[in-house]
Write a protein that holds these residues in place. Structure first.
Motif, PDB file in Angstrom:
ATOM      1  N   THR A 148       0.884  -1.169  -0.072  1.00 34.79           N
ATOM      2  CA  THR A 148      -0.021  -0.108   0.089  1.00 34.79           C
ATOM      3  C   THR A 148       0.720   1.129   0.189  1.00 34.79           C
ATOM      4  O   THR A 148       0.073   2.270   0.026  1.00 34.79           O
ATOM      5  CB  THR A 148      -0.953   0.021   1.198  1.00 34.79           C
ATOM      6  OG1 THR A 148       0.144  -0.278   2.367  1.00 34.79           O
ATOM      7  CG2 THR A 148      -1.961  -1.295   1.314  1.00 34.79           C
ATOM      8  N   ARG A 189       9.571  -3.599  -6.962  1.00 35.00           N
ATOM      9  CA  ARG A 189       9.106  -2.357  -7.615  1.00 35.00           C
ATOM     10  C   ARG A 189       9.807  -1.369  -6.556  1.00 35.00           C
ATOM     11  O   ARG A 189      10.160   0.089  -7.307  1.00 35.00           O
ATOM     12  CB  ARG A 189       7.514  -2.239  -7.635  1.00 35.00           C
ATOM     13  CG  ARG A 189       6.938  -0.949  -7.915  1.00 35.00           C
ATOM     14  CD  ARG A 189       5.513  -0.563  -7.385  1.00 35.00           C
ATOM     15  NE  ARG A 189       5.401  -0.532  -6.186  1.00 35.00           N
ATOM     16  CZ  ARG A 189       4.660  -1.265  -5.266  1.00 35.00           C
ATOM     17  NH1 ARG A 189       3.835  -2.138  -5.638  1.00 35.00           N
ATOM     18  NH2 ARG A 189       4.624  -0.902  -4.005  1.00 35.00           N
ATOM     19  N   THR A 193      12.835   1.605  -8.113  1.00 35.16           N
ATOM     20  CA  THR A 193      12.445   2.984  -8.203  1.00 35.16           C
ATOM     21  C   THR A 193      13.549   3.501  -7.342  1.00 35.16           C
ATOM     22  O   THR A 193      13.939   4.507  -7.695  1.00 35.16           O
ATOM     23  CB  THR A 193      11.042   3.215  -7.544  1.00 35.16           C
ATOM     24  OG1 THR A 193       9.908   2.552  -8.054  1.00 35.16           O
ATOM     25  CG2 THR A 193      10.607   4.556  -7.431  1.00 35.16           C
TER      26      THR A 193
ATOM     27  N   ASP B 104       3.911  -3.175 -10.566  1.00 35.87           N
ATOM     28  CA  ASP B 104       5.185  -3.279 -10.709  1.00 35.87           C
ATOM     29  C   ASP B 104       5.622  -1.843 -10.773  1.00 35.87           C
ATOM     30  O   ASP B 104       7.090  -1.634 -11.322  1.00 35.87           O
ATOM     31  CB  ASP B 104       5.871  -4.398 -11.384  1.00 35.87           C
ATOM     32  CG  ASP B 104       5.645  -4.102 -12.881  1.00 35.87           C
ATOM     33  OD1 ASP B 104       4.847  -3.275 -13.324  1.00 35.87           O
ATOM     34  OD2 ASP B 104       6.208  -4.667 -13.615  1.00 35.87           O
ATOM     35  N   VAL B 106       5.953   2.493  -9.728  1.00 37.13           N
ATOM     36  CA  VAL B 106       5.761   3.790  -8.808  1.00 37.13           C
ATOM     37  C   VAL B 106       5.187   5.144  -9.636  1.00 37.13           C
ATOM     38  O   VAL B 106       4.366   5.523  -9.277  1.00 37.13           O
ATOM     39  CB  VAL B 106       7.210   4.059  -8.144  1.00 37.13           C
ATOM     40  CG1 VAL B 106       6.727   5.297  -7.417  1.00 37.13           C
ATOM     41  CG2 VAL B 106       7.500   2.651  -7.133  1.00 37.13           C
ATOM     42  N   PHE B 107       5.863   4.997 -10.847  1.00 36.33           N
ATOM     43  CA  PHE B 107       5.359   6.063 -11.752  1.00 36.33           C
ATOM     44  C   PHE B 107       4.932   5.660 -13.199  1.00 36.33           C
ATOM     45  O   PHE B 107       5.358   4.607 -13.363  1.00 36.33           O
ATOM     46  CB  PHE B 107       6.507   6.863 -12.200  1.00 36.33           C
ATOM     47  CG  PHE B 107       7.266   7.703 -10.933  1.00 36.33           C
ATOM     48  CD1 PHE B 107       6.565   8.694 -10.154  1.00 36.33           C
ATOM     49  CD2 PHE B 107       8.394   7.187 -10.172  1.00 36.33           C
ATOM     50  CE1 PHE B 107       7.171   9.364  -9.109  1.00 36.33           C
ATOM     51  CE2 PHE B 107       8.887   7.866  -8.985  1.00 36.33           C
ATOM     52  CZ  PHE B 107       8.090   8.873  -8.777  1.00 36.33           C
ATOM     53  N   ASN B 111      11.130   6.124 -13.971  1.00 35.67           N
ATOM     54  CA  ASN B 111      11.376   6.254 -12.545  1.00 35.67           C
ATOM     55  C   ASN B 111      11.420   7.459 -11.890  1.00 35.67           C
ATOM     56  O   ASN B 111      11.622   7.556 -10.817  1.00 35.67           O
ATOM     57  CB  ASN B 111      12.635   5.641 -12.154  1.00 35.67           C
ATOM     58  CG  ASN B 111      12.788   4.132 -12.484  1.00 35.67           C
ATOM     59  OD1 ASN B 111      11.976   3.144 -12.068  1.00 35.67           O
ATOM     60  ND2 ASN B 111      13.565   3.673 -13.410  1.00 35.67           N
ATOM     61  N   THR B 112      10.658   8.494 -12.589  1.00 37.15           N
ATOM     62  CA  THR B 112      10.423   9.850 -11.895  1.00 37.15           C
ATOM     63  C   THR B 112       8.988  10.217 -12.188  1.00 37.15           C
ATOM     64  O   THR B 112       8.346   9.622 -13.216  1.00 37.15           O
ATOM     65  CB  THR B 112      11.438  10.896 -12.503  1.00 37.15           C
ATOM     66  OG1 THR B 112      11.596  10.675 -13.851  1.00 37.15           O
ATOM     67  CG2 THR B 112      12.757  10.603 -11.833  1.00 37.15           C
ATOM     68  N   ARG B 144      -2.424   3.317  -4.045  1.00 37.43           N
ATOM     69  CA  ARG B 144      -0.672   3.385  -3.778  1.00 37.43           C
ATOM     70  C   ARG B 144      -0.184   4.725  -4.398  1.00 37.43           C
ATOM     71  O   ARG B 144       0.298   5.594  -3.956  1.00 37.43           O
ATOM     72  CB  ARG B 144      -0.025   2.436  -3.853  1.00 37.43           C
ATOM     73  CG  ARG B 144       1.444   2.593  -3.583  1.00 37.43           C
ATOM     74  CD  ARG B 144       2.148   1.277  -3.841  1.00 37.43           C
ATOM     75  NE  ARG B 144       1.953   0.261  -4.656  1.00 37.43           N
ATOM     76  CZ  ARG B 144       2.168   0.756  -6.090  1.00 37.43           C
ATOM     77  NH1 ARG B 144       3.013   1.758  -6.312  1.00 37.43           N
ATOM     78  NH2 ARG B 144       1.856  -0.279  -7.199  1.00 37.43           N
TER      79      ARG B 144
END
Lengths: 438, 174
Positions: A148, A189, A193, B104, B106-107, B111-112, B144
């Motif tokens: 989360t 992940r 990052t 998988d 985040v963005f 990666n930004t 998330r």
């Protein structure tokens, strides 16, 4: 900003923590990792250095204002900024939680697993398997936390991410192959990052995730043990060596396993020392059979005419046992030179057994149609391998059969294997080459 | 809506406010920007990309050729799917798409943060506002990502901050 110098050996993953933190904060930090500023193992032993950093370990930080600090996470805290340290008390506490978590729960099993694959620590099957399980548990915890969340604390990179990423760095580079990390997708992940943030990249460069789990590198390990004598030259040095060992036994034994906090220097020192100071045969009564004497005869005299009669004349069947071993997976043997490496590799890993063991192992047949079998002599009545964790790597790949030293079969096998000559009726393939463990 | 969003983007980029109007097209409206130097620009992603270049923050359009293409792909997705989602089912499809895609990541690209994150965040804001706690947990990767982007400095602007529960209460489904 004050600025300062970070003493470390090159490519020290602990030093990455303060260096990444400094990338975020802009703290001017100079790295001293090579002569003349710093030479690992020399500079950090000087009294001047020890006065500032009593542990003599790196990374160590010295501010331009004279402020000295050791422990990488504390240095990272100092050179970082408020955002990295956590912007409120709750976040600050969580940052400390994850930094401590990485030190107590990730670093020890990560070192136990990764160091042998880098050749800086002896492989120990049980320790590695246990470390794998611990790493699985740790990754499980991180994975459910990161399901989360984007970062470990709050919504931005903090020292928590820096510390945990750095402690997972070698795992991801060396051993966490795709199938192993597959159940921990949230961790991967997050890790990918982090290492791709410009501030991390500036310090770490490109981080390539492992394709295939690295295994123990016996050759590299041997190369990194400069103090080790080659076993063949051992004979003349025998006496003084024994003395040395006895002296060591008299002094209280140092903890053999390198503590996880130890830097490379320390673990090497611990490894250079004989890992098992305890004599595994101490419980056995003295034997009349002197292995060294037999080996001398075997090496220097004719096997059939001198060594074999000597062996049977002096062999003490109470104190020693003879075994027949056959490689379990002959269908997997391809090139003969590879099969030979398999045998010599096993001998190398059993180095500590040389004093109380002897073997002749023979490769039969040709490329893609071969088998390996041998005759072994051990102290005691049991297989020696279970006595030391270091010896347990290969023996499970062989079937072991104890021979009755009075039987005709045993006499024949000993004769044929020791001489590398004979019918080898039970094998059904021609002799290719033999290797002697002595 | 789109005009308000572009004004927020201008603030986010540190630009002065431009002259906007709307033009009706089909069932909806599309924004128009009257530039100082010449022609007017039409359409959300055209104007947004222009603003990013004006602000000299081209890294928001992606750094490698592939990343640039992925940013454009999701700007297109924003217009074609998110803005045109009219039924509950359309919305579900969009959330499923994104939830799967972000598993998988985040963005949205690289990666930004990129313009794709910003515009999808703006476009999704009314949708996420309408979700129950349980639904937010169902689309856990979207939640998330959304929570991260809304906390990214400068992006949220006038939009209300939405609440996400980090400790899951419904699901044992991993």
């Amino acid at each position: 900003m004050a600025g300062g110098t970070l003493y470390t050996y090159p490519d020290n993953w602990r030093a990455y923590k303060p260096l990444i933190a400094a990338q975020y904060s802009g703290f001017p930090i100079k790295v001293a990792s090579s002569p003349p500023e710093f030479q690992f193992g020399v500079t950090n032993k000087t009294s001047e250095f020890l006065k500032k950093f009593p542990l003599g370990k790196v990374p160590a930080f010295e501010g331009n204002d004279g402020f000295c600090l050791f422990e990488s996470s504390a240095i990272a805290h100092y050179v970082g900024n408020d955002e990295l340290r956590g912007t409120n008390r709750l976040h600050q506490a969580q940052v400390i939680q994850w930094v401590s978590f990485s030190d107590s729960h990730i670093v020890p099993p990560a070192s136990a697993w990764v160091f042998p694959t880098l050749g800086i620590m002896q492989y120990n099957k049980q320790a590695t398997e246990q470390a794998k399980e611990e790493i699985k548990a740790v990754l499980g915890v991180l994975d459910s936390h990161l399901k989360t969340r984007t970062f470990l604390v709050g919504e931005r990179v903090t020292l928590a991410d820096i510390a945990v990423t750095c402690s997972l760095l070698w795992l991801y580079k060396q051993v966490l192959e795709p199938s192993f990390r597959q159940p921990f997708g949230n961790v991967t992940r997050w890790f990918v990052t982090c290492v791709n943030q410009p501030e991390f990249r500036a310090v770490l460069g490109e981080v390539k995730l492992c394709d295939k789990m690295a295994q123990f590198d016996a050759k590299k390990f041997a190369e990194m043990q400069p103090k080790k004598e080659t076993p063949k030259k051992e004979k003349p040095a025998k006496e003084p060596k024994k003395e040395k060992e006895e002296k060591k036994k008299a002094t209280p034994a140092p903890a053999p396993a390198p503590a996880p906090e130890d830097d490379m220097d320390e673990s090497e020192k611990a490894l250079a020392a004989e890992p098992k100071s305890k004599d595994p045969y101490a419980h056995l009564p003295k034997s009349s059979f002197v292995m060294d004497e037999f080996k001398r005869k075997y090496s220097n005299e004719d096997t059939l005419a001198v060594a074999l009669p000597y062996f049977w004349e002096h062999f003490d069947k109470e104190g020693w046992s003879i075994w027949y071993a056959e490689y379990k997976f002959p269908e997997e043997l391809t090139q003969t030179f590879m099969s030979c490496n398999l045998i010599t590799g096993m001998f190398q890993r059993l180095d500590k057994l040389r004093k109380t063991g002897f073997a002749s192992v023979i490769l039969f047949g040709t490329n893609n149609d071969s088998s390996i079998s041998g005759v072994w002599v051990f102290r005691g009545q049991d297989l020696a391998f279970t006595l030391s964790e270091d010896w347990q790597i290969d023996y499970e790949s062989y079937t072991w059969r104890k021979l009755d030293s009075n039987s005709e079969e045993c006499k024949t096998l000993v004769k044929e294997y020791f001489c590398w000559e004979g019918d080898f009726k039970h094998v059904g393939k021609a002799f290719n080459q033999g290797k002697i463990f002595k | 809506m789109a005009v308000k969003e572009l004004v927020a983007l201008e603030k986010c980029l540190g630009l002065n406010s431009g002259k906007y109007s709307s033009r009706a097209q089909g069932a909806g409206k599309i924004p128009v920007l009257q530039t100082n130097k010449g022609p007017s620009l039409v359409g959300l992603s055209t104007i947004a990309s222009h603003l990013v270049k004006e602000a000299k923050k081209e890294e928001l359009l992606g750094s490698t050729a592939e990343e640039k293409a992925i940013v454009q792909q999701w700007l297109e997705y924003r217009i074609s799917y998110i803005d045109r989602a009219s039924s509950k089912e359309d919305i579900r499809n969009v959330l499923n798409d994104l939830n799967h895609y972000l598993k998988d990541k985040v963005f949205v690209a690289g990666n930004t943060v990129t313009l794709a994150d910003i515009l999808i965040y703006y476009g999704l804001h009314p949708v996420i506002t309408g979700l129950s706690v349980q639904e937010k947990e169902t689309y856990i990767n979207v939640s998330r990502w959304f929570s991260h982007i809304q906390n990214y400095p400068g992006i949220r602007q006038h939009l209300p901050s939405l609440v996400f529960i980090k400790n899951r209460i419904y699901a044992s489904n991993h």
